[in-house]
Design an enzyme around this catalytic site. Structure first.
Site, mmCIF file in Angstrom:
data_model
loop_
_atom_site.group_PDB
_atom_site.id
_atom_site.type_symbol
_atom_site.label_atom_id
_atom_site.label_comp_id
_atom_site.label_asym_id
_atom_site.label_seq_id
_atom_site.Cartn_x
_atom_site.Cartn_y
_atom_site.Cartn_z
ATOM 1 N N GLU A 34 0.882 -1.164 -0.199
ATOM 2 C CA GLU A 34 0.081 0.219 0.049
ATOM 3 C C GLU A 34 0.684 1.542 -0.040
ATOM 4 O O GLU A 34 1.707 1.805 0.759
ATOM 5 C CB GLU A 34 -1.055 0.062 0.756
ATOM 6 C CG GLU A 34 -2.561 0.618 0.447
ATOM 7 C CD GLU A 34 -3.085 -0.402 0.254
ATOM 8 O OE1 GLU A 34 -3.026 -0.055 -1.314
ATOM 9 O OE2 GLU A 34 -3.391 -1.721 0.378
ATOM 10 N N ASP A 174 -3.421 -0.095 -10.455
ATOM 11 C CA ASP A 174 -5.251 -0.029 -10.548
ATOM 12 C C ASP A 174 -5.347 -0.579 -12.325
ATOM 13 O O ASP A 174 -5.725 -1.036 -12.438
ATOM 14 C CB ASP A 174 -5.680 1.233 -10.260
ATOM 15 C CG ASP A 174 -5.872 1.641 -8.971
ATOM 16 O OD1 ASP A 174 -4.894 0.812 -8.156
ATOM 17 O OD2 ASP A 174 -6.083 2.572 -8.325
#
EC number: 2.7.1.6
Length: 382
Positions: A34, A174
């Site tokens: 992350e 993404d």
């Protein structure tokens, strides 16, 4: 009715002729890694079986007509021969326009098209509905006009559109996982080289996503602050990105750094190491080790990167207490709300769902949304 059937029938009804192609691009969940992507680090996402679907066909002229089925069939229309500018009132249009504009900037030759778009990727949950839309639109033009673009180029084009046209700073993860996802696998992505390695998911393991439904408010401003803090850290070490800083080098001089910047840097360095190890644990089917790494990741996001909120921490605690060492759970996405992701044996899904249903709302006053997902194939015809 499937998204494919829905978009095809709406296409015929509105445009008066049948679509020639139907394209899908999935949303994603990041299992671990992350805030590492914009630091040129590693991420380990998988594509999920929620997607954006577009039925489409070429036109004889230079017009692009788009129908958004999920927004009351709102229409957007623009010409490929005029400068493509942002739409004032329809935010969804800007993702389509941005992708098309950036395809043009890459010197791709293509003509007009009719598109009908629908999707079921939950919006605002951090599951990348926008990247899924960008990759789907890029794939539409690539397929309709046989453009010489591979998945990575379609992903980069989508990222450029989001950064420069829509105006949202995002890393490449993404779009890349939406373009390149592989069924029953996660993908270890090197965000510097865009190299990918498919990592097989153990059989009988569920990917559970739970939306805290806590309204994210800080995510934009805080995201940019975190990014600046990471860049400050990289400059301190005279490196292009935190990817190039070793933990040993950091530990030797951590006390000289601004204390807040030091915490942010420590998160990125340890998270990169965890992500690479997690890929290997997953491949071996070692869910116990994967669970430990996910727990460390969550603690690091909570204490060093400071991007969790009490509601998310509560969800993580409820799930962890239910699965023990048989899997893992952590916050996923940009932070300040959004979702948690859990990997656990399919047999434990009902127990986790029950525990969350009885405890989360009682403790927070918010009702969660629970998704059980399958690692899915990336963008292409459906």
């Amino acid at each position: 009715m499937s998204l494919k059937e829905k978009t095809q029938s709406l296409f015929a009804e509105i445009f008066g002729y049948p679509a020639t192609h139907t394209i899908q691009a999935p949303g994603r969940v990041n299992l671990i890694g992350e805030h590492t992507d914009y630091n040129d680090g590693f991420v380990l996402p998988c594509a999920i079986d929620y997607q954006t679907v577009i039925s489409c066909a070429t036109r004889d002229d230079r017009k692009v007509r788009v129908i958004a089925a999920d927004y009351d069939n709102q229409v957007d229309e623009f010409s490929l021969d005029a400068p493509i500018v942002t739409h004032d009132s329809q935010q969804w249009s800007n993702y389509v326009r941005g992708v098309v504009k950036h395809l043009q900037k890459r010197n791709n030759a293509f003509g007009g098209a009719d598109l009908v778009i629908s999707g079921n990727v939950p919006q605002g949950a951090g599951l990348s509905s926008s990247a899924s839309l960008e990759v789907a639109v890029g794939t539409v033009f690539q397929q309709l006009y046989h453009l010489p673009l591979d998945g990575a180029q379609i992903a980069l084009n989508g990222q450029e559109a989001e950064n420069q046209f829509v105006g949202c700073n995002c890393g490449i993860m993404d779009q890349l996982i939406s373009a390149l996802g592989k069924k029953d696998h996660a993908l270890l992505i090197d965000c510097r080289t865009l190299g990918t390695k498919a990592v097989s998911m153990p059989e009988g393991v569920a990917v559970v996503i739970i939306n805290s439904n806590f309204k994210r408010t800080l995510v934009g401003s805080e995201y940019n602050t975190r990014r600046e803090q990471c860049e400050t850290g990289a400059r301190f070490f005279q490196q292009p990105a935190l990817r190039d800083v070793s933990l040993a080098a950091f530990n030797a001089v951590a006390s000289e750094l601004d204390p807040i910047v030091a915490k942010r840097v420590r998160h990125v360095l340890t998270e990169n190491a965890r992500t690479v190890e997690a890929a290997s644990a997953l491949e071996k089917g070692d869910l116990k080790r994967m669970g430990e790494l996910m727990a460390e990741s969550h603690a690091s996001m909570r204490d060093d990167f400071e991007i969790t909120v009490p509601q998310i921490d509560t969800l993580v605690e409820i799930v962890k207490a239910t699965i023990g060492d048989k899997g893992g759970v952590r916050m996923t996405g940009g932070g300040f709300g959004g979702c948690v992701v859990a990997l656990l044996p399919e047999a434990l899904v009902p127990a986790v769902q029950q525990a969350v249903a009885t405890q989360y709302e009682a403790k927070t006053g918010i009702k969660e949304t629970f998704y059980v997902c399958k690692p899915s194939q990336g963008a292409g015809q459906c």
